[in-house]
Scaffold this motif. Structure first.
Motif, PDB file in Angstrom:
ATOM      1  N   TYR A  68       0.800  -1.220   0.000  1.00  0.00           N
ATOM      2  CA  TYR A  68       0.000   0.000   0.000  1.00  0.00           C
ATOM      3  C   TYR A  68       0.838   1.278   0.000  1.00  0.00           C
ATOM      4  O   TYR A  68       0.565   2.200   0.769  1.00  0.00           O
ATOM      5  N   THR A  69       1.862   1.310  -0.858  1.00  0.00           N
ATOM      6  CA  THR A  69       2.490   2.605  -1.123  1.00  0.00           C
ATOM      7  C   THR A  69       1.550   3.409  -2.020  1.00  0.00           C
ATOM      8  O   THR A  69       1.778   4.593  -2.244  1.00  0.00           O
ATOM      9  N   SER A  70       0.532   2.749  -2.553  1.00  0.00           N
ATOM     10  CA  SER A  70      -0.547   3.450  -3.240  1.00  0.00           C
ATOM     11  C   SER A  70      -1.792   2.581  -3.103  1.00  0.00           C
ATOM     12  O   SER A  70      -1.701   1.382  -2.853  1.00  0.00           O
ATOM     13  N   TYR A  71      -2.948   3.219  -3.241  1.00  0.00           N
ATOM     14  CA  TYR A  71      -4.186   2.475  -3.432  1.00  0.00           C
ATOM     15  C   TYR A  71      -4.939   3.176  -4.542  1.00  0.00           C
ATOM     16  O   TYR A  71      -5.129   4.384  -4.463  1.00  0.00           O
ATOM     17  N   LEU A 111       0.911  11.813   9.360  1.00  0.00           N
ATOM     18  CA  LEU A 111       1.748  10.911   8.562  1.00  0.00           C
ATOM     19  C   LEU A 111       0.976  10.500   7.302  1.00  0.00           C
ATOM     20  O   LEU A 111      -0.252  10.391   7.313  1.00  0.00           O
ATOM     21  N   HIS A 112       1.724  10.273   6.225  1.00  0.00           N
ATOM     22  CA  HIS A 112       1.091   9.902   4.977  1.00  0.00           C
ATOM     23  C   HIS A 112       1.916   8.791   4.330  1.00  0.00           C
ATOM     24  O   HIS A 112       3.021   8.494   4.782  1.00  0.00           O
ATOM     25  N   ARG A 113       1.383   8.213   3.269  1.00  0.00           N
ATOM     26  CA  ARG A 113       2.137   7.167   2.586  1.00  0.00           C
ATOM     27  C   ARG A 113       2.036   7.406   1.095  1.00  0.00           C
ATOM     28  O   ARG A 113       0.963   7.704   0.567  1.00  0.00           O
ATOM     29  N   ASN A 114       3.186   7.327   0.401  1.00  0.00           N
ATOM     30  CA  ASN A 114       3.152   7.403  -1.061  1.00  0.00           C
ATOM     31  C   ASN A 114       4.161   6.414  -1.636  1.00  0.00           C
ATOM     32  O   ASN A 114       4.664   5.548  -0.902  1.00  0.00           O
ATOM     33  N   PHE A 115       4.461   6.532  -2.936  1.00  0.00           N
ATOM     34  CA  PHE A 115       5.314   5.524  -3.572  1.00  0.00           C
ATOM     35  C   PHE A 115       6.697   5.444  -2.945  1.00  0.00           C
ATOM     36  O   PHE A 115       7.414   4.482  -3.144  1.00  0.00           O
ATOM     37  N   ILE A 138      -7.461   3.346   3.912  1.00  0.00           N
ATOM     38  CA  ILE A 138      -6.255   2.515   4.003  1.00  0.00           C
ATOM     39  C   ILE A 138      -5.075   3.356   4.494  1.00  0.00           C
ATOM     40  O   ILE A 138      -4.294   2.920   5.347  1.00  0.00           O
ATOM     41  N   THR A 139      -4.957   4.582   3.996  1.00  0.00           N
ATOM     42  CA  THR A 139      -3.849   5.440   4.432  1.00  0.00           C
ATOM     43  C   THR A 139      -3.947   5.737   5.923  1.00  0.00           C
ATOM     44  O   THR A 139      -2.954   5.683   6.649  1.00  0.00           O
TER      45      THR A 139
END
Ligand SMILES: C[S@@+](CC[C@H](N)C(=O)[O-])C[C@H]1O[C@@H](n2cnc3c(N)ncnc32)[C@H](O)[C@@H]1O
Ligand code: SF4
Length: 462
Positions: free
Chosen positions: A23-26, A311-315, A379-380
């Protein structure tokens, strides 16, 4: 929320040791749709992006001089330094197009060079590449952005580190993996502790922040005692962040992994024991568990962002830059602009030909639907903060959470019954035992995973 709350529950871990996306992306990259044309993707990206929002820039530099047998990154092994310049010239061409599409003076608050080995290129080329980035985009000059680079300590001198600081970098991530000479030889990556420590020390003196070290567990000949010794040395080096990756042995997909003999790999039981003692040791040493493979000092920005809900999540993994569009260049690079993701050609030759013909190398991507965006938010939240308040989601998207997700309520209740989560009227909270299984929990909200699933293509959770 106390992030040091992780409970090691072997029964649960064994029961839920399923494969799952990171889940570096959804939606994840496997959902990218080759039918969408690059122009459709760019136009949809431009239309949905916030024109005032800052930018995050990524450059992929794929070259490495030596092969590390375990490596699953997109890289090209070559001794020929001559290959770098034509590649960089292509990146500059692509960069000009990307800037015309997206820059418009937007401040670049995050910048990253990844690889491969970004320091494979010469000092002159590093200056030139950063110069091109400054020319095309609005880079910050006051050291307030997060400008980071991946370093292989075998491929960087103290002079390199000084130069990188001088051209604007202020964050660094070093590959280390393991310090045991037997493990290092088995993976063809011999690297002394002194080499790594010297780079780290120099970087710290020069004012680099958030120094990160990468380790891998599950490599040949690793044992719990051996990895504990690696961790003791690493803790002494005192990095601000640590990534402890699980080695994924997929020799059919990554040919160099065929050099690794299966019988030299630690058993699943040993791997679990290594993971358990790694978590205990790092928490005892004062690190906070951020999630997935990541640990950070409590005063590091990642840990602060997690505490404050930012906090966040990306590629690129966990990030504090939720508001940025990610504009990526180079072979196989993945961009995220507005509600669009897309990836470049994977091989250098195809990438170079595409840029020469079209000024870009977009191969395939996805334009997110309204449903994708809702699920991405859920999800993030879970993967970054281990909890989900349904109310902000309901307000933001004008939905009734329990109605919208009525098809997964039974599955959530099963996870709750097993002790991975707790549920009440407004909240879903991941328990200390559930934290290591966060990917499994997120999968419940993933509309692309058939509920009776075949999960072969994903790396194992643990
Ligand atoms: C691009 S590399 C880091 C930069 C530089 N090339 C180096 O090796 O120092 C990114 C990281 O991915 C991790 N990695 C690579 N292959 C892996 C694999 N098969 N399983 C788990 N982690 C892996 C390693 O920890 C590595 O440091
Ligand atoms: S781990 Fe780093 S240096 Fe080794 S092959 Fe992979 S990208 Fe290159």
């Amino acid at each position: 929320m106390d992030n040091n709350l992780i409970k090691w529950d072997l029964d649960l871990i064994k029961r839920y040791d399923l494969a799952g996306p990171r889940y570096t992306s959804y939606p994840t990259a496997v959902q990218f749709d080759p039918q969408l044309t690059p122009i459709d993707l760019v136009q949809a990206g431009q239309k949905t992006a916030d024109p005032e929002a800052p930018l995050s820039l990524y450059v992929h530099i794929p070259f490495c001089e030596h092969i590390c047998y375990y490596c699953a990154c997109n890289k090209v092994i070559t001794r020929s330094r001559k290959k770098a310049q034509p590649y960089l010239d292509t990146v500059y061409q692509e960069m000009a197009q990307l800037a015309a599409w997206y820059s418009h003076g937007r401040p670049v608050t995050q910048l990253h060079w990844g690889g491969g080995t970004p320091t494979f290129i010469s000092h002159e080329q590093m200056v030139e590449l950063m110069g091109q980035m400054r020319q095309h985009f609005n880079l910050l000059d006051d050291d307030s952005g997060d400008y980071s680079i991946e370093i292989d300590p075998r491929e960087a001198s103290l002079e390199t580190i000084k130069l990188l600081r001088a051209i604007g970098f202020n964050r660094i991530s070093l590959g280390l993996q393991d310090i045991d000479p037997k493990v290092q030889e088995a993976v063809n990556r011999v690297q002394s502790v002194e080499q790594t420590a010297a780079i780290l020390k120099e970087a710290r003196q020069l004012g680099f922040r958030s120094l990160n070290l990468d380790l891998i567990y599950g490599l040949p000949y690793q044992t719990q005692a051996g990895f504990n010794a690696t961790l003791d040395t690493v803790i002494e080096m005192n990095p601000d962040r640590l990534s402890v990756f699980n080695y994924a042995h997929l020799p059919d997909r990554f040919r160099p992994q065929r050099h690794i003999q299966e019988e030299t790999l630690p058993s699943p039981e040993v791997k679990l024991a290594i993971l358990e003692s790694t978590i205990n040791k790092l928490l005892d040493a004062g690190y906070v568990y951020i999630g997935m493979d990541h640990f950070a000092k409590p005063d590091d920005e990642l840990a602060i962002a997690q505490r404050t809900g930012n906090l966040h999540r990306n590629f690129q993994g966990y990030t504090t830059h939720a508001e940025c569009d990610l504009v990526a260049m180079g072979v196989s690079a993945i961009s995220q602009v507005g509600s669009v993701y897309y990836q470049n050609e994977h091989e250098i030759s195809a990438y170079s030909q595409a840029v020469a013909a079209n000024q870009h190398a977009i191969k395939r991507g996805i334009s997110l639907t309204g449903d994708d965006i809702i699920r991405r938010e859920v999800i993030t939240q879970l993967i970054c903060h281990f909890e989900l308040d349904k109310r902000p989601i309901e307000q933001k998207f004008a939905i009734r959470f329990d109605e919208y997700f009525s098809d997964v309520l039974t599955e959530l209740q099963a996870l709750a019954a097993d002790g991975l989560i707790t549920l009440d009227e407004h909240r879903l909270q991941v328990t200390p035992s559930g934290r290591l299984l966060i990917r499994r929990i997120c999968m419940v909200f993933d509309a692309y995973i058939p509920k009776v699933q075949s999960t072969q293509r994903f790396s194992r959770i643990i």
